[in-house]
Design a protein around this motif. Structure first.
Motif, PDB file in Angstrom:
ATOM      1  N   SER A  19     -16.354-102.323  32.351  1.00 37.44           N
ATOM      2  CA  SER A  19     -17.178-102.384  33.576  1.00 37.44           C
ATOM      3  C   SER A  19     -16.426-102.998  34.749  1.00 37.44           C
ATOM      4  CB  SER A  19     -18.463-103.174  33.320  1.00 37.44           C
ATOM      5  OG  SER A  19     -19.214-102.566  32.313  1.00 37.44           O
ATOM      6  N   CYS A  20     -15.222-102.528  34.966  1.00 41.90           N
ATOM      7  CA  CYS A  20     -14.448-102.968  36.118  1.00 41.90           C
ATOM      8  C   CYS A  20     -13.656-101.773  36.650  1.00 41.90           C
ATOM      9  CB  CYS A  20     -13.524-104.122  35.751  1.00 41.90           C
ATOM     10  SG  CYS A  20     -12.212-103.689  34.603  1.00 41.90           S
ATOM     11  N   SER A  21     -12.982-101.951  37.741  1.00 40.42           N
ATOM     12  CA  SER A  21     -12.195-100.854  38.297  1.00 40.42           C
ATOM     13  C   SER A  21     -10.808-100.811  37.656  1.00 40.42           C
ATOM     14  CB  SER A  21     -12.050-101.018  39.811  1.00 40.42           C
ATOM     15  OG  SER A  21     -11.212-102.117  40.101  1.00 40.42           O
ATOM     16  N   THR A  22     -10.174 -99.668  37.778  1.00 39.49           N
ATOM     17  CA  THR A  22      -8.807 -99.543  37.269  1.00 39.49           C
ATOM     18  C   THR A  22      -7.875-100.455  38.063  1.00 39.49           C
ATOM     19  OG1 THR A  22      -8.398 -97.629  38.686  1.00 39.49           O
ATOM     20  CG2 THR A  22      -9.150 -97.180  36.453  1.00 39.49           C
ATOM     21  N   ALA A  23      -8.125-100.581  39.353  1.00 43.92           N
ATOM     22  CA  ALA A  23      -7.298-101.455  40.190  1.00 43.92           C
ATOM     23  C   ALA A  23      -7.427-102.911  39.746  1.00 43.92           C
ATOM     24  CB  ALA A  23      -7.689-101.310  41.655  1.00 43.92           C
ATOM     25  N   HIS A  24      -8.636-103.336  39.382  1.00 46.20           N
ATOM     26  CA  HIS A  24      -8.834-104.712  38.917  1.00 46.20           C
ATOM     27  C   HIS A  24      -8.038-104.966  37.637  1.00 46.20           C
ATOM     28  CE1 HIS A  24     -10.686-108.567  38.198  1.00 46.20           C
ATOM     29  NE2 HIS A  24     -11.025-108.169  36.990  1.00 46.20           N
ATOM     30  N   LEU A  25      -8.102-104.040  36.706  1.00 47.61           N
ATOM     31  CA  LEU A  25      -7.323-104.190  35.474  1.00 47.61           C
ATOM     32  C   LEU A  25      -5.847-104.346  35.782  1.00 47.61           C
ATOM     33  CD1 LEU A  25      -8.668-101.696  32.781  1.00 47.61           C
ATOM     34  CD2 LEU A  25      -8.541-104.182  32.635  1.00 47.61           C
ATOM     35  N   LYS A  26      -5.332-103.499  36.629  1.00 42.66           N
ATOM     36  CA  LYS A  26      -3.906-103.545  36.947  1.00 42.66           C
ATOM     37  C   LYS A  26      -3.527-104.836  37.667  1.00 42.66           C
ATOM     38  CE  LYS A  26      -3.305 -98.572  36.925  1.00 42.66           C
ATOM     39  NZ  LYS A  26      -3.006 -97.370  37.705  1.00 42.66           N
ATOM     40  N   ARG A  27      -4.420-105.357  38.512  1.00 42.74           N
ATOM     41  CA  ARG A  27      -4.146-106.628  39.202  1.00 42.74           C
ATOM     42  C   ARG A  27      -4.142-107.812  38.249  1.00 42.74           C
ATOM     43  NH1 ARG A  27      -7.804-104.630  43.127  1.00 42.74           N
ATOM     44  NH2 ARG A  27      -9.435-105.881  42.157  1.00 42.74           N
ATOM     45  N   CYS A  28      -4.829-107.690  37.114  1.00 42.91           N
ATOM     46  CA  CYS A  28      -4.916-108.795  36.154  1.00 42.91           C
ATOM     47  C   CYS A  28      -3.684-108.911  35.259  1.00 42.91           C
ATOM     48  CB  CYS A  28      -6.164-108.629  35.288  1.00 42.91           C
ATOM     49  SG  CYS A  28      -7.700-108.907  36.181  1.00 42.91           S
ATOM     50  N   ASP A  30       0.069-109.784  34.004  1.00 37.89           N
ATOM     51  CA  ASP A  30       0.947-110.911  34.288  1.00 37.89           C
ATOM     52  C   ASP A  30       2.022-110.559  35.310  1.00 37.89           C
ATOM     53  OD1 ASP A  30       2.181-109.208  32.468  1.00 37.89           O
ATOM     54  OD2 ASP A  30       2.869-110.802  31.137  1.00 37.89           O
ATOM     55  N   ILE A  31       2.482-109.320  35.350  1.00 35.88           N
ATOM     56  CA  ILE A  31       3.514-108.942  36.313  1.00 35.88           C
ATOM     57  C   ILE A  31       2.979-108.878  37.738  1.00 35.88           C
ATOM     58  CG2 ILE A  31       4.908-107.706  34.618  1.00 35.88           C
ATOM     59  CD1 ILE A  31       3.764-105.082  35.758  1.00 35.88           C
ATOM     60  N   LYS A  32       1.665-108.942  37.885  1.00 35.99           N
ATOM     61  CA  LYS A  32       1.018-108.986  39.207  1.00 35.99           C
ATOM     62  C   LYS A  32       0.411-110.362  39.473  1.00 35.99           C
ATOM     63  CE  LYS A  32       1.553-104.632  40.305  1.00 35.99           C
ATOM     64  NZ  LYS A  32       2.267-104.178  41.494  1.00 35.99           N
ATOM     65  N   GLY A  33       0.774-111.358  38.654  1.00 40.05           N
ATOM     66  CA  GLY A  33       0.255-112.709  38.838  1.00 40.05           C
ATOM     67  C   GLY A  33      -1.052-112.972  38.127  1.00 40.05           C
ATOM     68  N   GLY A  34      -1.459-112.050  37.259  1.00 36.71           N
ATOM     69  CA  GLY A  34      -2.725-112.191  36.550  1.00 36.71           C
ATOM     70  C   GLY A  34      -2.585-112.879  35.207  1.00 36.71           C
ATOM     71  N   PHE A  35      -3.630-112.798  34.425  1.00 37.23           N
ATOM     72  CA  PHE A  35      -3.721-113.523  33.160  1.00 37.23           C
ATOM     73  C   PHE A  35      -3.589-112.626  31.925  1.00 37.23           C
ATOM     74  CE2 PHE A  35      -7.834-112.347  34.748  1.00 37.23           C
ATOM     75  CZ  PHE A  35      -8.469-111.786  33.650  1.00 37.23           C
TER      76      PHE A  35
END
Length: 87
Positions: A19-28, A30-35
């Motif tokens: 239940s999230c966007s594909t962009a949100h997944l990609k932003r999360c 680690d190579i984008k600073g996510g967890f």
């Protein structure tokens, strides 16, 4: 995180199930600073154009823990925020 099963889905299907966007997944990632950790929570394919696959049980658990942590931090900052449901 140990699970009895492991379900890996491609990005569009993973976003739908979580239940999230594909962009949100990609932003999360680690190579984008996510967890989300590469090799544990997601896997890149063998080429640049290959699909990213996502470990659904791990990600769902991490999303849940982040929401709980955010709620606890909000309650620490504003203790009145939890009084709406008490009598």
């Amino acid at each position: 995180m140990k699970h009895d099963y492991c379900l890996w889905l491609r990005t569009p299907e993973a976003a739908y199930v979580l239940s999230c966007s594909t962009a949100h997944l990609k932003r999360c990632r680690d190579i984008k600073g996510g967890f989300l950790i590469g090799g544990v929570d997601y896997m890149n394919g063998c080429s640049r154009s290959s699909a990213i696959t996502w470990n659904i049980p791990n990600i769902r658990e991490k999303f849940h823990k982040r929401v709980l942590a955010a709620n606890n931090n909000a309650a620490l900052i504003n203790p009145e925020s939890k009084k709406w449901y008490t009598l």
